[in-house]
Scaffold this motif. Structure first.
Motif, PDB file in Angstrom:
ATOM      1  N   VAL A   1       0.833  -1.205   0.000  1.00  0.00           N
ATOM      2  CA  VAL A   1       0.000   0.000   0.000  1.00  0.00           C
ATOM      3  C   VAL A   1       0.866   1.253   0.000  1.00  0.00           C
ATOM      4  O   VAL A   1       0.630   2.191  -0.778  1.00  0.00           O
ATOM      5  N   LYS A   2       1.888   1.301   0.847  1.00  0.00           N
ATOM      6  CA  LYS A   2       2.756   2.479   0.895  1.00  0.00           C
ATOM      7  C   LYS A   2       3.524   2.661  -0.412  1.00  0.00           C
ATOM      8  O   LYS A   2       3.617   3.790  -0.932  1.00  0.00           O
ATOM      9  N   SER A   3       4.059   1.574  -0.955  1.00  0.00           N
ATOM     10  CA  SER A   3       4.819   1.684  -2.210  1.00  0.00           C
ATOM     11  C   SER A   3       3.919   2.065  -3.377  1.00  0.00           C
ATOM     12  O   SER A   3       4.325   2.851  -4.255  1.00  0.00           O
ATOM     13  N   LYS A   4       2.704   1.552  -3.384  1.00  0.00           N
ATOM     14  CA  LYS A   4       1.783   1.861  -4.487  1.00  0.00           C
ATOM     15  C   LYS A   4       1.353   3.322  -4.455  1.00  0.00           C
ATOM     16  O   LYS A   4       1.281   3.977  -5.514  1.00  0.00           O
ATOM     17  N   ILE A   5       1.071   3.851  -3.280  1.00  0.00           N
ATOM     18  CA  ILE A   5       0.661   5.251  -3.184  1.00  0.00           C
ATOM     19  C   ILE A   5       1.798   6.171  -3.623  1.00  0.00           C
ATOM     20  O   ILE A   5       1.583   7.158  -4.350  1.00  0.00           O
TER      21      ILE A   5
ATOM     22  N   ILE B   1       4.205  -5.228  -7.107  1.00  0.00           N
ATOM     23  CA  ILE B   1       3.857  -3.822  -6.953  1.00  0.00           C
ATOM     24  C   ILE B   1       3.113  -3.289  -8.164  1.00  0.00           C
ATOM     25  O   ILE B   1       2.356  -2.300  -8.065  1.00  0.00           O
ATOM     26  N   ASN B   2       3.276  -3.916  -9.320  1.00  0.00           N
ATOM     27  CA  ASN B   2       2.594  -3.474 -10.527  1.00  0.00           C
ATOM     28  C   ASN B   2       1.221  -4.104 -10.703  1.00  0.00           C
ATOM     29  O   ASN B   2       0.523  -3.798 -11.681  1.00  0.00           O
ATOM     30  N   GLY B   3       0.822  -4.984  -9.812  1.00  0.00           N
ATOM     31  CA  GLY B   3      -0.486  -5.620  -9.914  1.00  0.00           C
ATOM     32  C   GLY B   3      -1.600  -4.693  -9.461  1.00  0.00           C
ATOM     33  O   GLY B   3      -1.429  -3.878  -8.552  1.00  0.00           O
ATOM     34  N   PRO B   4      -2.780  -4.779 -10.087  1.00  0.00           N
ATOM     35  CA  PRO B   4      -3.913  -3.940  -9.663  1.00  0.00           C
ATOM     36  C   PRO B   4      -4.561  -4.485  -8.401  1.00  0.00           C
ATOM     37  O   PRO B   4      -4.523  -5.685  -8.120  1.00  0.00           O
TER      38      PRO B   4
ATOM     39  N   TYR C   1      -7.382   0.317 -12.025  1.00  0.00           N
ATOM     40  CA  TYR C   1      -6.479   1.373 -12.480  1.00  0.00           C
ATOM     41  C   TYR C   1      -7.167   2.742 -12.464  1.00  0.00           C
ATOM     42  O   TYR C   1      -6.557   3.745 -12.075  1.00  0.00           O
ATOM     43  N   THR C   2      -8.409   2.791 -12.885  1.00  0.00           N
ATOM     44  CA  THR C   2      -9.126   4.067 -12.875  1.00  0.00           C
ATOM     45  C   THR C   2      -9.492   4.498 -11.453  1.00  0.00           C
ATOM     46  O   THR C   2      -9.778   5.691 -11.238  1.00  0.00           O
ATOM     47  N   GLY C   3      -9.501   3.585 -10.500  1.00  0.00           N
ATOM     48  CA  GLY C   3      -9.816   3.947  -9.120  1.00  0.00           C
ATOM     49  C   GLY C   3      -8.674   4.579  -8.366  1.00  0.00           C
ATOM     50  O   GLY C   3      -8.877   5.163  -7.292  1.00  0.00           O
ATOM     51  N   TYR C   4      -7.467   4.501  -8.925  1.00  0.00           N
ATOM     52  CA  TYR C   4      -6.320   5.116  -8.251  1.00  0.00           C
ATOM     53  C   TYR C   4      -6.363   6.640  -8.283  1.00  0.00           C
ATOM     54  O   TYR C   4      -5.592   7.291  -7.574  1.00  0.00           O
ATOM     55  N   LYS C   5      -7.229   7.213  -9.085  1.00  0.00           N
ATOM     56  CA  LYS C   5      -7.303   8.670  -9.144  1.00  0.00           C
ATOM     57  C   LYS C   5      -7.795   9.276  -7.838  1.00  0.00           C
ATOM     58  O   LYS C   5      -7.545  10.457  -7.559  1.00  0.00           O
ATOM     59  N   TYR C   6      -8.491   8.492  -7.019  1.00  0.00           N
ATOM     60  CA  TYR C   6      -9.003   9.046  -5.762  1.00  0.00           C
ATOM     61  C   TYR C   6      -7.885   9.320  -4.761  1.00  0.00           C
ATOM     62  O   TYR C   6      -8.103  10.078  -3.811  1.00  0.00           O
TER      63      TYR C   6
END
Length: 296
Positions: A103-107, A147-150, A219-224
């Motif tokens: 979670v930390k690395s993805k953000i 880390i690249n997985g959705p 992928y589109t949900g990461y915009k939040y």
């Protein structure tokens, strides 16, 4: 030798001396204080049943065999009454296999993806098998190991945070606050995300790509993640909020373009629209959506 009544008087005087003159000499009276707020003991029915079966001569292997048979029967009944439930649950469960490190690395990757060089996903055959990944049915490694997985955990948590921050910002700018503001924010966010997911899915199919719908939805949900920062900086002024919104929208567009470029590799086939043009259009769509939601 004293008469009986004199013995009784001496015994009474002795007891009176213990109670008045030397109270410390009295022997302590034993007492028991039960512990407070302690729940009564309740045996585990499952352990009790297994102990009873073992005492009856049933081996642990037979018990495990019976448990597995019961689970299989329940799964078959669930598939019978609700077809596709098990496969749907397994698909959703995959997107929530995350940990704190992921979670930390993805953000951080979403907010600053420029220095990232590797965007491809790992297959399930490329990771070391353990108890948590031994029963994986997907061909891709879970998000906790890639880390690249959705995933759907970060989009869900950031969406809830975005709605709450949006309601807080609106409540500070208007005189009367109603719950309909939160409901409108929820429906607006969901409808926009479903619309852009459908458009991107259509474009991927036109490029002869095979990206699952839930992957694109993730992928589109990461915009939040960026929207939460944009809404939080509204209190700091319009100029700073504009700069922050421009930065987060640009980073998200770049992140989405690189992610989709790795998900839809260049096969050299020219049956559909140009691949690079579609990727730029996907990134521009994310940029526009983030910028619009930041200023509503």
């Amino acid at each position: 030798m004293y008469p009986p009544y004199q013995n009784q008087n001496k015994q009474a005087a002795k007891e009176d001396w213990y109670t008045t003159s030397a109270p410390h000499a009295q022997p302590p009276t034993p007492h028991f204080n039960p512990p407070l707020n302690q729940a009564p003991y309740q045996p585990n029915p499952a352990n009790y049943a297994m102990n009873q079966m073992q005492m009856a001569g049933v081996s642990p292997d037979m018990i495990n065999l019976g448990l597995h048979a019961g689970k299989d029967m329940l799964r078959q009944q669930a598939d019978r009454w609700s077809p596709g439930f098990s496969s749907t649950w397994a698909s959703l469960k995959y997107y929530f296999q995350v940990n704190n490190t992921y979670v930390k690395s993805k953000i951080l990757r979403i907010l600053y993806p420029i220095r990232i060089d590797y965007w491809k996903r790992f297959s399930s055959d490329e990771i070391a098998k353990d108890e948590s990944t031994e029963s994986l049915s997907s061909k891709w490694a879970p998000p906790s190991l890639d880390i690249n997985g959705p995933d759907l955990y970060i989009p869900l948590m950031s969406f809830i945070t975005y709605v709450l921050l949006y309601g807080l910002s609106r409540a500070s700018s208007i005189t009367t606050f109603t719950p309909e503001i939160l409901i409108q924010a929820i429906w607006r966010g969901l409808m926009l995300q479903l619309l852009e997911t459908g458009i991107i899915k259509f474009g991927v199919n036109m490029m002869s790509g095979t990206v699952p719908f839930l992957d694109i939805f993730s992928y589109t949900g990461y915009k939040y993640v960026g929207l939460c920062i944009n809404i939080a900086t509204r209190v700091l002024g319009g100029s700073l909020n504009f700069v922050v919104s421009l930065y987060t929208a640009s980073m998200l567009g770049y992140f989405f373009m690189k992610t989709m470029a790795a998900a839809v590799p260049d096969t050299g086939m020219n049956n559909g629209p140009p691949r690079l043009l579609c990727l730029i259009a996907f990134a521009a769509l994310q940029f526009v959506v983030v910028f619009i939601l930041s200023w509503l």
